[in-house]
Design a protein around this motif. Structure first.
Motif, PDB file in Angstrom:
ATOM      1  N   ALA A   1     -12.552 -64.880   2.955  1.00 37.17           N
ATOM      2  CA  ALA A   1     -12.154 -63.592   4.073  1.00 37.17           C
ATOM      3  C   ALA A   1     -11.536 -63.825   5.285  1.00 37.17           C
ATOM      4  O   ALA A   1     -11.998 -64.592   5.739  1.00 37.17           O
ATOM      5  CB  ALA A   1     -13.165 -63.023   4.096  1.00 37.17           C
ATOM      6  N   ALA A   2     -10.307 -62.994   5.585  1.00 36.50           N
ATOM      7  CA  ALA A   2      -9.757 -63.165   6.825  1.00 36.50           C
ATOM      8  C   ALA A   2     -10.543 -63.089   7.919  1.00 36.50           C
ATOM      9  O   ALA A   2     -10.970 -62.054   7.895  1.00 36.50           O
ATOM     10  CB  ALA A   2      -8.248 -62.288   6.899  1.00 36.50           C
ATOM     11  N   GLN A   3     -10.317 -63.753   9.451  1.00 33.76           N
ATOM     12  CA  GLN A   3     -11.235 -63.432   9.750  1.00 33.76           C
ATOM     13  C   GLN A   3     -11.138 -63.337  11.314  1.00 33.76           C
ATOM     14  O   GLN A   3     -10.877 -63.904  12.017  1.00 33.76           O
ATOM     15  CB  GLN A   3     -12.496 -64.163   9.923  1.00 33.76           C
ATOM     16  CG  GLN A   3     -13.693 -63.517  10.886  1.00 33.76           C
ATOM     17  CD  GLN A   3     -14.952 -63.943  10.969  1.00 33.76           C
ATOM     18  OE1 GLN A   3     -14.937 -65.658  10.950  1.00 33.76           O
ATOM     19  NE2 GLN A   3     -15.690 -63.706  11.559  1.00 33.76           N
ATOM     20  N   THR A   4     -10.146 -62.121  11.818  1.00 32.88           N
ATOM     21  CA  THR A   4      -8.933 -62.171  12.573  1.00 32.88           C
ATOM     22  C   THR A   4      -9.610 -61.781  13.815  1.00 32.88           C
ATOM     23  O   THR A   4     -10.709 -61.130  13.848  1.00 32.88           O
ATOM     24  CB  THR A   4      -7.793 -61.612  12.794  1.00 32.88           C
ATOM     25  OG1 THR A   4      -7.343 -61.984  11.443  1.00 32.88           O
ATOM     26  CG2 THR A   4      -7.046 -61.459  13.125  1.00 32.88           C
ATOM     27  N   THR A   5      -9.555 -62.639  15.188  1.00 31.12           N
ATOM     28  CA  THR A   5     -10.803 -62.155  16.203  1.00 31.12           C
ATOM     29  C   THR A   5      -9.106 -62.706  17.379  1.00 31.12           C
ATOM     30  O   THR A   5      -7.761 -63.420  16.976  1.00 31.12           O
ATOM     31  CB  THR A   5     -10.813 -63.907  16.575  1.00 31.12           C
ATOM     32  OG1 THR A   5     -10.457 -64.967  16.886  1.00 31.12           O
ATOM     33  CG2 THR A   5     -11.975 -64.194  15.529  1.00 31.12           C
TER      34      THR A   5
ATOM     35  N   ILE B   1     -18.722 -64.263  12.101  1.00 32.55           N
ATOM     36  CA  ILE B   1     -18.835 -63.105  12.716  1.00 32.55           C
ATOM     37  C   ILE B   1     -19.114 -62.072  12.477  1.00 32.55           C
ATOM     38  O   ILE B   1     -18.061 -61.335  11.319  1.00 32.55           O
ATOM     39  CB  ILE B   1     -17.317 -63.541  13.715  1.00 32.55           C
ATOM     40  CG1 ILE B   1     -18.362 -64.638  14.666  1.00 32.55           C
ATOM     41  CG2 ILE B   1     -17.811 -62.304  14.914  1.00 32.55           C
ATOM     42  CD1 ILE B   1     -17.149 -64.762  15.922  1.00 32.55           C
ATOM     43  N   PRO B   2     -19.929 -61.583  11.999  1.00 31.74           N
ATOM     44  CA  PRO B   2     -19.968 -59.832  11.496  1.00 31.74           C
ATOM     45  C   PRO B   2     -19.159 -58.916  11.844  1.00 31.74           C
ATOM     46  O   PRO B   2     -18.384 -58.992  13.316  1.00 31.74           O
ATOM     47  CB  PRO B   2     -21.114 -59.547  11.766  1.00 31.74           C
ATOM     48  CG  PRO B   2     -22.305 -60.913  12.140  1.00 31.74           C
ATOM     49  CD  PRO B   2     -21.385 -61.264  12.805  1.00 31.74           C
ATOM     50  N   SER B   3     -18.380 -58.349  11.368  1.00 29.77           N
ATOM     51  CA  SER B   3     -17.122 -57.243  11.497  1.00 29.77           C
ATOM     52  C   SER B   3     -17.350 -56.291  12.386  1.00 29.77           C
ATOM     53  O   SER B   3     -16.551 -56.131  13.645  1.00 29.77           O
ATOM     54  CB  SER B   3     -16.833 -56.399  10.685  1.00 29.77           C
ATOM     55  OG  SER B   3     -17.893 -55.408   9.630  1.00 29.77           O
ATOM     56  N   ALA B   4     -18.770 -55.776  12.597  1.00 29.58           N
ATOM     57  CA  ALA B   4     -19.197 -55.154  14.098  1.00 29.58           C
ATOM     58  C   ALA B   4     -18.894 -55.647  15.838  1.00 29.58           C
ATOM     59  O   ALA B   4     -19.126 -55.285  15.971  1.00 29.58           O
ATOM     60  CB  ALA B   4     -20.546 -54.330  13.917  1.00 29.58           C
TER      61      ALA B   4
ATOM     62  N   ILE C   1     -23.816 -68.397  16.274  1.00 29.08           N
ATOM     63  CA  ILE C   1     -24.670 -68.675  16.123  1.00 29.08           C
ATOM     64  C   ILE C   1     -25.589 -67.444  15.953  1.00 29.08           C
ATOM     65  O   ILE C   1     -25.352 -66.104  16.300  1.00 29.08           O
ATOM     66  CB  ILE C   1     -25.345 -69.480  17.040  1.00 29.08           C
ATOM     67  CG1 ILE C   1     -24.825 -70.802  17.350  1.00 29.08           C
ATOM     68  CG2 ILE C   1     -26.906 -69.498  15.929  1.00 29.08           C
ATOM     69  CD1 ILE C   1     -25.711 -71.703  18.547  1.00 29.08           C
ATOM     70  N   SER C   2     -26.513 -67.217  15.086  1.00 31.57           N
ATOM     71  CA  SER C   2     -27.651 -65.952  13.876  1.00 31.57           C
ATOM     72  C   SER C   2     -28.927 -66.622  15.029  1.00 31.57           C
ATOM     73  O   SER C   2     -29.587 -67.918  14.342  1.00 31.57           O
ATOM     74  CB  SER C   2     -27.008 -65.457  12.777  1.00 31.57           C
ATOM     75  OG  SER C   2     -27.972 -64.958  12.411  1.00 31.57           O
ATOM     76  N   TRP C   3     -29.389 -65.634  15.418  1.00 27.81           N
ATOM     77  CA  TRP C   3     -30.690 -66.001  16.074  1.00 27.81           C
ATOM     78  C   TRP C   3     -32.074 -64.658  15.483  1.00 27.81           C
ATOM     79  O   TRP C   3     -32.227 -63.501  16.253  1.00 27.81           O
ATOM     80  CB  TRP C   3     -31.184 -66.120  17.259  1.00 27.81           C
ATOM     81  CG  TRP C   3     -30.378 -67.064  17.660  1.00 27.81           C
ATOM     82  CD1 TRP C   3     -29.982 -68.209  17.555  1.00 27.81           C
ATOM     83  CD2 TRP C   3     -30.802 -67.261  19.701  1.00 27.81           C
ATOM     84  NE1 TRP C   3     -29.706 -69.287  18.629  1.00 27.81           N
ATOM     85  CE2 TRP C   3     -30.409 -68.392  19.949  1.00 27.81           C
ATOM     86  CE3 TRP C   3     -31.227 -66.362  21.002  1.00 27.81           C
ATOM     87  CZ2 TRP C   3     -30.154 -68.719  20.922  1.00 27.81           C
ATOM     88  CZ3 TRP C   3     -31.372 -67.242  22.013  1.00 27.81           C
ATOM     89  CH2 TRP C   3     -30.850 -68.842  21.715  1.00 27.81           C
ATOM     90  N   LYS C   4     -31.504 -64.999  13.989  1.00 25.87           N
ATOM     91  CA  LYS C   4     -32.972 -63.816  13.319  1.00 25.87           C
ATOM     92  C   LYS C   4     -34.047 -63.100  13.804  1.00 25.87           C
ATOM     93  O   LYS C   4     -33.936 -62.161  13.744  1.00 25.87           O
ATOM     94  CB  LYS C   4     -33.028 -64.200  11.722  1.00 25.87           C
ATOM     95  CG  LYS C   4     -31.562 -64.522  11.040  1.00 25.87           C
ATOM     96  CD  LYS C   4     -30.430 -63.988  10.690  1.00 25.87           C
ATOM     97  CE  LYS C   4     -29.003 -63.649   9.689  1.00 25.87           C
ATOM     98  NZ  LYS C   4     -28.310 -63.281   9.616  1.00 25.87           N
TER      99      LYS C   4
END
Length: 568
Positions: A31-35, A49-52, A76-79
């Motif tokens: 999935a393209a994740q343009t930043t 990285i989540p879209s939001a 990094i995700s800190w759940k």
């Protein structure tokens, strides 16, 4: 001057556990994740990285375009904390051992909503020994806040509170230093027209007008029952019930600076007798005094005991390295111990250039014993000395009782305290668990352990005419195993000071009137927490205006401690 661990060191150390990043146009997921910053392949160091969050990053890069040029080093995700962290830098990959300084940025988001909670930026190109002016900091912070939040959302925050400038620095191997200065600007969250303590937005601004730090503490009020301002007692009623014996204390200060800020050889001082406020504030609905210890999970119960001394007037003077060696041997009984004495070299930080002190360190060849000493460069007066033994040798139950240790500390002070110090006040704090508030879920509390120190620590303040001299004090540490002195420090004027007479002074009632006039009480919300658990609702309290000042006990005049002109 505040000194902090460089962010570069923090981020480099945390990044070493990750696989080096590789630059690419899109992630491995397909999935393209343009930043707006340069994108990277997903590795162990990179959680997609989540879209939001990406949307929030794009908005930030628009306002802070310098961040757009940086590489994403880790994501990094800190759940458990529901947080998402992104680290940015201008280094292409983790380069172990490379001494080059990079721009380092960390972003923290709410993982669920994508809301930006904080960012920190440290860039060598932004280093400066110059402090930003108050006006620059306020204008820059206000502009960013207005751009980041909508005009409507900006109204949830109050007027900016601009603080004194602070500095941080990195010391290099060539004895040079990179120094940063910035100024904190707070925008408190407003509820019912009243500011919330420790809630809202904090921004830091450097001398170039860069935003170097942002933190946002959002407040959820939908299900919270907020005490209304119309339930508060009037200020007049609160003031009427204030008891001066508990609210105000009388203190001497030997060297009261005429300008607030970092002391230096050029700082002008004078001896004063002053009244100071002791109270934090009052519950608005009852008028009861707020005990700050009620707002923390571990409280201290201070005890004060008057001690009469018969000082012998011996001085601790070291004018050379040989004197330092002899004094360390005399104080700590390390005669015959071979080792190396070194003088600490200044790090070339701006604040160390004016330091009137020399610091020494002694290490034994076997590495089991280390001793320190600090002396005045000009007079040789020793201000502190301490002995440290290998910790593994000291992990044993105490053999010396506190009463025995106190007798040793007192004898030491009678030998070396200033000859004018005939009365002291022993100050001790007994730390214990606070009473658990009724709103705390006790089943969620984890067990706590109290650290047992290897020393008994005794703190003494000089008394003059029975009144504490706040800037003339001593600390003595006694080893719990040997009963010997292992630490000593003194803080006092380098010259003899003639303190004012306390016989003809204004009353506490007169002083309180001056405080009420020039440092008036204001309503504020305080939302306490206990070991990670937040109270169900904030408290409405009256607190004193936060301007720094005291009442001159001789004249009854309120003295607002001035700001260092260089800090403007």
């Amino acid at each position: 001057m505040k000194r902090t661990l460089p962010l570069t060191a923090l981020f480099l150390s945390s990044s070493l556990m990750f696989t080096p990043s590789v630059l690419a146009e899109e992630t491995e997921s397909g999935a393209a994740q343009t930043t707006s910053a340069q994108t990277v392949e997903a590795t162990e160091a990179l959680t997609p990285i989540p879209s939001a969050i990406q949307k929030t990053m794009d908005k930030l890069f628009t306002l802070q375009p310098e961040l757009k040029k940086l590489n994403i080093i880790t994501s990094i995700s800190w759940k458990d904390a529901q947080r998402f962290l992104v680290h940015l830098s201008d280094r292409p990959e983790v380069e172990i051992g490379n001494s080059k300084e990079y721009t380092v940025v960390t972003l923290e988001f709410d993982e669920k909503t994508g809301e930006l909670l904080s960012f920190n930026i440290q860039a060598t190109a932004w280093a400066s020994e110059k402090s930003p002016s108050r006006q620059l900091a306020q204008d820059t912070a206000e502009r960013f806040l207005a751009q980041w939040f909508s005009t409507e959302d900006r109204q949830q925050f109050g007027k900016p509170i601009v603080h004194n400038s602070t500095g941080s620095a990195i010391h290099h191997e060539d004895d040079m230093a990179t120094v940063w200065h910035d100024r904190l600007v707070d925008f408190p969250f407003i509820i019912n027209g009243i500011p919330l303590d420790r809630g809202g937005v904090n921004l830091r601004v450097d001398s170039f007008g860069h935003i170097t730090h942002y933190s946002y503490n959002p407040v959820e009020l939908d299900t919270v029952k907020i005490p209304k301002p119309d339930t508060a007692l009037s200020i007049e009623e609160i003031q009427k019930n204030i008891t001066t014996s508990d609210s105000i204390s009388l203190n001497y200060v030997e060297e009261q600076p005429e300008n607030d800020g970092r002391a230096s050889k050029d700082t002008k001082t004078r001896p004063v007798l002053r009244y100071d406020l002791n109270d934090f504030g009052y519950y608005a609905q009852t008028g009861k005094k707020v005990d700050e210890k009620e707002l923390v999970s571990v409280q201290s119960k201070p005890t004060k005991t008057k001690i009469v001394l018969h000082p012998k007037g011996q001085t601790l003077i070291a004018r050379s390295e040989e004197d330092v060696k002899q004094l360390l041997t005399k104080l700590f009984d390390i005669n015959g111990t071979t080792g190396t004495l070194r003088v600490k070299q200044p790090f070339n930080f701006p604040w160390e250039k004016e330091s009137p002190y020399l610091e020494y360190r002694f290490d034994t060849k076997d590495g089991q014993v280390t001793a320190y000493m600090t002396r005045d460069k000009k007079t040789g007066q020793v201000y502190s000395a301490s002995l440290h033994i290998n910790e593994e040798q000291k992990r044993q139950p105490a053999r010396i009782k506190e009463e025995q240790a106190f007798a040793v500390a007192r004898d030491f002070l009678e030998t070396y305290a200033d000859s004018s110090t005939t009365e002291l006040e022993l100050q001790q704090n007994i730390f214990e668990e606070s009473e658990i508030p009724s709103w705390v879920d006790k089943s969620k509390l984890s067990e706590t352990t109290v650290h047992q120190n290897d020393e008994y620590e005794f703190s003494f303040t000089k008394l003059h005419q029975g009144i504490p001299v706040q800037d003339h004090n001593y600390q003595v540490g006694i080893d719990k195993q040997t009963g010997k002195v292992v630490a000593f420090s003194r803080f006092s004027s380098s010259e003899k000071v003639e303190l004012p007479d306390s016989q003809n002074i204004v009353t506490k009632e007169q002083a309180l009137s001056a405080f009420i006039k020039y440092k008036p009480l204001k309503l504020k919300y305080i939302w306490p927490s206990y070991r990670g658990q937040k109270a169900p609702a904030p408290f409405l309290v009256y607190v004193w205006n936060n301007n720094s000042g005291y009442v001159d006990a001789l004249t009854g005049e309120y003295i607002k401690e001035p700001i260092n002109q260089e800090d403007e």
